[in-house]
Scaffold this motif. Sequence first.
Motif, mmCIF file in Angstrom:
data_model
loop_
_atom_site.group_PDB
_atom_site.id
_atom_site.type_symbol
_atom_site.label_atom_id
_atom_site.label_comp_id
_atom_site.label_asym_id
_atom_site.label_seq_id
_atom_site.Cartn_x
_atom_site.Cartn_y
_atom_site.Cartn_z
ATOM 1 N N UNK A 93 0.828 -1.211 0.000
ATOM 2 C CA UNK A 93 0.000 0.000 0.000
ATOM 3 C C UNK A 93 0.859 1.256 0.000
ATOM 4 N N UNK A 94 1.965 1.236 0.722
ATOM 5 C CA UNK A 94 2.856 2.400 0.753
ATOM 6 C C UNK A 94 3.460 2.642 -0.619
ATOM 7 N N UNK A 95 3.868 1.585 -1.285
ATOM 8 C CA UNK A 95 4.468 1.734 -2.614
ATOM 9 C C UNK A 95 3.437 2.155 -3.657
ATOM 10 N N UNK A 96 2.189 1.814 -3.420
ATOM 11 C CA UNK A 96 1.131 2.205 -4.358
ATOM 12 C C UNK A 96 0.514 3.558 -4.006
ATOM 13 N N UNK A 97 1.098 4.262 -3.017
ATOM 14 C CA UNK A 97 0.607 5.580 -2.598
ATOM 15 C C UNK A 97 -0.826 5.507 -2.075
ATOM 16 N N UNK A 116 7.216 1.347 8.762
ATOM 17 C CA UNK A 116 7.655 2.181 7.637
ATOM 18 C C UNK A 116 6.438 2.841 7.015
ATOM 19 N N UNK A 117 6.288 4.134 7.249
ATOM 20 C CA UNK A 117 5.190 4.913 6.656
ATOM 21 C C UNK A 117 5.748 6.045 5.802
ATOM 22 N N UNK A 118 6.976 5.920 5.354
ATOM 23 C CA UNK A 118 7.634 6.998 4.630
ATOM 24 C C UNK A 118 6.898 7.332 3.334
ATOM 25 N N UNK A 142 9.558 7.696 9.270
ATOM 26 C CA UNK A 142 8.498 8.684 9.052
ATOM 27 C C UNK A 142 8.967 9.762 8.083
ATOM 28 N N UNK A 143 9.980 9.474 7.287
ATOM 29 C CA UNK A 143 10.519 10.469 6.368
ATOM 30 C C UNK A 143 9.512 10.784 5.267
ATOM 31 N N UNK A 144 9.538 12.039 4.805
ATOM 32 C CA UNK A 144 8.695 12.532 3.718
ATOM 33 C C UNK A 144 7.204 12.397 4.026
ATOM 34 N N UNK A 145 6.847 12.443 5.299
ATOM 35 C CA UNK A 145 5.434 12.424 5.703
ATOM 36 C C UNK A 145 5.014 13.857 6.037
ATOM 37 N N UNK A 146 4.367 14.529 5.110
ATOM 38 C CA UNK A 146 4.059 15.948 5.281
ATOM 39 C C UNK A 146 2.939 16.178 6.284
ATOM 40 N N UNK A 147 2.190 15.134 6.669
ATOM 41 C CA UNK A 147 1.083 15.291 7.611
ATOM 42 C C UNK A 147 1.468 14.935 9.047
ATOM 43 N N UNK A 148 2.703 14.516 9.277
ATOM 44 C CA UNK A 148 3.174 14.212 10.626
ATOM 45 C C UNK A 148 3.917 15.436 11.152
ATOM 46 N N UNK A 165 16.240 2.984 16.010
ATOM 47 C CA UNK A 165 16.518 3.637 14.726
ATOM 48 C C UNK A 165 15.327 4.486 14.325
ATOM 49 N N UNK A 166 15.591 5.730 13.960
ATOM 50 C CA UNK A 166 14.540 6.646 13.507
ATOM 51 C C UNK A 166 14.976 7.276 12.197
ATOM 52 N N UNK A 167 14.144 7.131 11.185
ATOM 53 C CA UNK A 167 14.358 7.777 9.893
ATOM 54 C C UNK A 167 13.363 8.918 9.761
ATOM 55 N N UNK A 168 13.851 10.090 9.427
ATOM 56 C CA UNK A 168 12.983 11.267 9.413
ATOM 57 C C UNK A 168 13.487 12.242 8.348
ATOM 58 N N UNK A 169 12.811 13.394 8.255
ATOM 59 C CA UNK A 169 13.216 14.414 7.294
ATOM 60 C C UNK A 169 12.807 14.049 5.880
#
Length: 354
Positions: A93-97, A116-118, A142-148, A165-169
């Motif tokens: 679902x994430x890859x299919x937007x 992974x909700x990037x 949570x990288x590239x999540x404009x609503x978070x 581990x945290x991925x962000x920005x």
Amino acid sequence: MEKGPSPALTSSLQKLHLNKDESKTNNVQSNRILIGKTIFQRPFSFNEKIKCPSLVSLCLGVLGKHFEDIIEHLSVIAATLPPYTKMAMMAIARRRKLLNDDVLISLSDNSWDILDVSGSDVSDFGLAKVVKMCDSLRAVDISRCYRITALGVSELLSHCQSLETLRCGGCHRSDTAVRRCLGFLKPKLNDVAGDSWEELDSKDIANGAESLRWLLWPKIDDNSRDILASDCPRIVVNPKPSVFSVRGFKVPNEAIADLALDESFVQGIDPNTWVIPGVVRKVVTLSDSSPSELPIAEKFRLAFVQRDERLAPKRAKNVRQRQRRAEKEWMMTNAEAKSVVLAARHSKSLHGRT
């Protein structure tokens, strides 16, 4: 009179039959068989295995291609699925937007240790709902999540005490949200009475995301990097993959930027599963020097594709506007939500008077 095989061919076949077991034992690597004077190409060697997709992968591929049709009933479908399959469906679902709050909440499982909700439409509401249930998360993207916003990041850091581990920005809003939450990463004291650090117990020191070791923030600013280096020396920012340990810790796969956090859950699934219908990756442009090479129908098709890609951001913006309008209408019609908003305004007015 029926003519039989030649003596040379018969002799070669007999030798092949006699040496078949010996060839298996010696793991013959050659994929050519000599029969008489003719060389036949064997499809694979004796010790070679054919890799076929599993039945689960095939089923996930079918569900992924028709994900839009099952979103409405996803909570009922996911109730009987194992945690690994739920994660694989969320990765598709994430890859299919198509990943948003509803899909995330429907598929979430309390046994997950990664999230992974990037690049998705997940908001603070969906993230807070999931991290309260999945409190044993080790790695989150949570990288590239404009609503978070900073509120969602603070909920993540406060509930996931095992987060390593945290991925962000990755976008302006995500960078701003993490920058505002740097205070949560710093160790700090609770309200205690004491003259020295030696008199304090470990419970008197607030967590400050003390388990966090790896922070992937591609566009981190110099000020934030300096703050983390001075106040949070235990956190390694943007680690490089290495066979050696960094500050006493080996860099895990979750902290390697080139690897998607949920990549292992979609292995074996056909990549065409998450190809978005109607989106052309590469558009062939018409050459001015040879305008008559393509037929008229192909030129019209390419022009339509270019127009469709040009209008795609506007359509996405309209969808977001309708979603925000629906949320606003829900806030106005729901009595409980309305009471929360009014209480917050009343509290602000009281604080302003004092």
